[in-house]
Design a protein around this motif. Structure first.
Motif, PDB file in Angstrom:
ATOM      1  N   LYS A  58      27.828  -2.470 -33.517  1.00 60.07           N
ATOM      2  CA  LYS A  58      27.377  -1.845 -34.681  1.00 60.07           C
ATOM      3  C   LYS A  58      27.145  -0.153 -34.481  1.00 60.07           C
ATOM      4  O   LYS A  58      27.420   0.345 -35.202  1.00 60.07           O
ATOM      5  CB  LYS A  58      25.926  -2.494 -34.904  1.00 60.07           C
ATOM      6  CG  LYS A  58      26.248  -3.902 -35.610  1.00 60.07           C
ATOM      7  CD  LYS A  58      24.726  -4.511 -36.026  1.00 60.07           C
ATOM      8  CE  LYS A  58      24.960  -5.828 -36.390  1.00 60.07           C
ATOM      9  NZ  LYS A  58      23.664  -6.654 -36.806  1.00 60.07           N
ATOM     10  N   ASP A  64      35.475  -5.922 -28.189  1.00 58.52           N
ATOM     11  CA  ASP A  64      34.626  -6.727 -27.903  1.00 58.52           C
ATOM     12  C   ASP A  64      35.486  -7.938 -27.100  1.00 58.52           C
ATOM     13  O   ASP A  64      34.659  -8.738 -26.411  1.00 58.52           O
ATOM     14  CB  ASP A  64      33.577  -7.329 -28.695  1.00 58.52           C
ATOM     15  CG  ASP A  64      34.330  -7.871 -30.160  1.00 58.52           C
ATOM     16  OD1 ASP A  64      35.292  -7.398 -30.252  1.00 58.52           O
ATOM     17  OD2 ASP A  64      33.572  -8.813 -30.669  1.00 58.52           O
ATOM     18  N   ASN A  99      29.359  -7.712 -34.806  1.00 62.60           N
ATOM     19  CA  ASN A  99      28.299  -8.413 -34.822  1.00 62.60           C
ATOM     20  C   ASN A  99      27.300  -8.508 -33.500  1.00 62.60           C
ATOM     21  O   ASN A  99      26.682  -9.478 -33.172  1.00 62.60           O
ATOM     22  CB  ASN A  99      28.794  -9.977 -34.916  1.00 62.60           C
ATOM     23  CG  ASN A  99      29.929 -10.217 -34.118  1.00 62.60           C
ATOM     24  OD1 ASN A  99      30.096  -9.302 -32.959  1.00 62.60           O
ATOM     25  ND2 ASN A  99      30.623 -11.186 -33.941  1.00 62.60           N
ATOM     26  N   THR A 100      27.556  -7.284 -32.697  1.00 62.32           N
ATOM     27  CA  THR A 100      26.549  -7.197 -31.603  1.00 62.32           C
ATOM     28  C   THR A 100      25.942  -5.736 -31.869  1.00 62.32           C
ATOM     29  O   THR A 100      26.476  -4.952 -32.569  1.00 62.32           O
ATOM     30  CB  THR A 100      27.255  -7.083 -30.146  1.00 62.32           C
ATOM     31  OG1 THR A 100      28.287  -6.049 -30.241  1.00 62.32           O
ATOM     32  CG2 THR A 100      28.025  -8.412 -30.212  1.00 62.32           C
ATOM     33  N   PRO A 101      24.765  -5.468 -31.151  1.00 59.66           N
ATOM     34  CA  PRO A 101      24.140  -3.956 -31.292  1.00 59.66           C
ATOM     35  C   PRO A 101      25.274  -2.968 -30.832  1.00 59.66           C
ATOM     36  O   PRO A 101      25.356  -1.963 -31.348  1.00 59.66           O
ATOM     37  CB  PRO A 101      22.880  -4.286 -30.469  1.00 59.66           C
ATOM     38  CG  PRO A 101      22.713  -5.576 -30.302  1.00 59.66           C
ATOM     39  CD  PRO A 101      23.942  -6.538 -30.512  1.00 59.66           C
ATOM     40  N   GLU A 102      25.961  -3.396 -29.773  1.00 53.07           N
ATOM     41  CA  GLU A 102      26.883  -2.352 -29.212  1.00 53.07           C
ATOM     42  C   GLU A 102      28.134  -2.003 -30.267  1.00 53.07           C
ATOM     43  O   GLU A 102      28.566  -0.766 -30.416  1.00 53.07           O
ATOM     44  CB  GLU A 102      27.467  -2.957 -27.863  1.00 53.07           C
ATOM     45  CG  GLU A 102      28.520  -1.685 -27.034  1.00 53.07           C
ATOM     46  CD  GLU A 102      28.691  -2.413 -25.856  1.00 53.07           C
ATOM     47  OE1 GLU A 102      29.345  -1.463 -24.878  1.00 53.07           O
ATOM     48  OE2 GLU A 102      28.795  -3.570 -25.547  1.00 53.07           O
TER      49      GLU A 102
END
Length: 218
Positions: free
Chosen positions: A134, A200, A129-132
């Motif tokens: 993904k 995360d 759910n975060t750019p990193e």
């Protein structure tokens, strides 16, 4: 003490890169090997066991499918402890997404290139759910061997272990969509943790890991 980490479905040690493990432990990463035709989990574990130095005390940490393999390895090489994360110690019904993915992978000749692309559905079920996250998931999917993934998905979905291995310590997220929280009874819940919480939520999980690993120091 040696600690061997086993990643999830074809992923590598990148998923563990945010963990901070106490210097009292020597970290090793078990590398996936190509499965042989019709190979069982137990047969595969016997070959994977060659990467573990059993002449010294050791522990296993398995993520997702790596947790399944840790249990299979324990039948062969007897670690001091197994810690599984975002996994299950026994066979359980798999999610609708997992069943659909397995059906597609086993039947479609075009599955490999589609599998290696990430999309909204895979992000959702893996908790990216975060750019990193993904970006990490996209890279992992791209680099995963499709033959291994098909074999692993099929074996995990039909895993028949009924009794968990003695000494298993289980960490699970309350928001895991691949291994539903209602199907497991972990020792520790990570609030709002998804399937990739190892990355995360690494600070919290590192603390739990270090404390639990320390219980087996000689």
């Amino acid at each position: 003490m040696n600690v061997y980490f086993i990643s999830g479905l074809g992923a590598d040690k990148r998923v563990f890169s945010q963990l901070r493990i106490d210097s009292r432990f020597t970290v090793h990463h078990i590398e996936w090997i190509s499965p042989e035709r019709n190979e069982t989990l137990s047969q595969y574990a016997h070959r994977l066991a060659a990467q573990v130095d059993t002449t010294q005390p050791f522990q296993l940490v398995g993520l997702s499918f790596g947790g399944v393999m840790a249990s299979e390895l324990a039948d062969i090489i007897h670690p001091d402890q197994i810690i599984i994360i975002s996994s299950t110690p026994v066979g359980i019904p798999v999610s609708a997404f997992y069943r659909g993915l397995l059906h597609f992978l086993l039947l479609s000749p075009f599955s490999a290139p589609i599998l290696k692309s990430s999309n909204r559905m895979t992000y959702k079920y893996f908790g990216a759910n975060t750019p990193e996250l993904k970006a990490l998931l996209k890279t992992i999917l791209h680099d995963t061997d499709s033959h291994f993934l098909k074999w692993a998905l099929k074996r995990m979905s039909s895993w028949e272990r009924r009794q968990k291995v003695p000494g298993v310590f289980h960490i699970h997220g309350t928001s895991d969509r691949l291994i539903a929280p209602r199907l497991v009874q972990p020792d520790v819940w990570i609030e709002d943790g998804g399937h990739l919480m190892i990355y995360d939520e690494a600070a919290e999980i590192s603390g739990i890991l270090n404390r639990q690993l320390s219980t087996r120091l000689h």
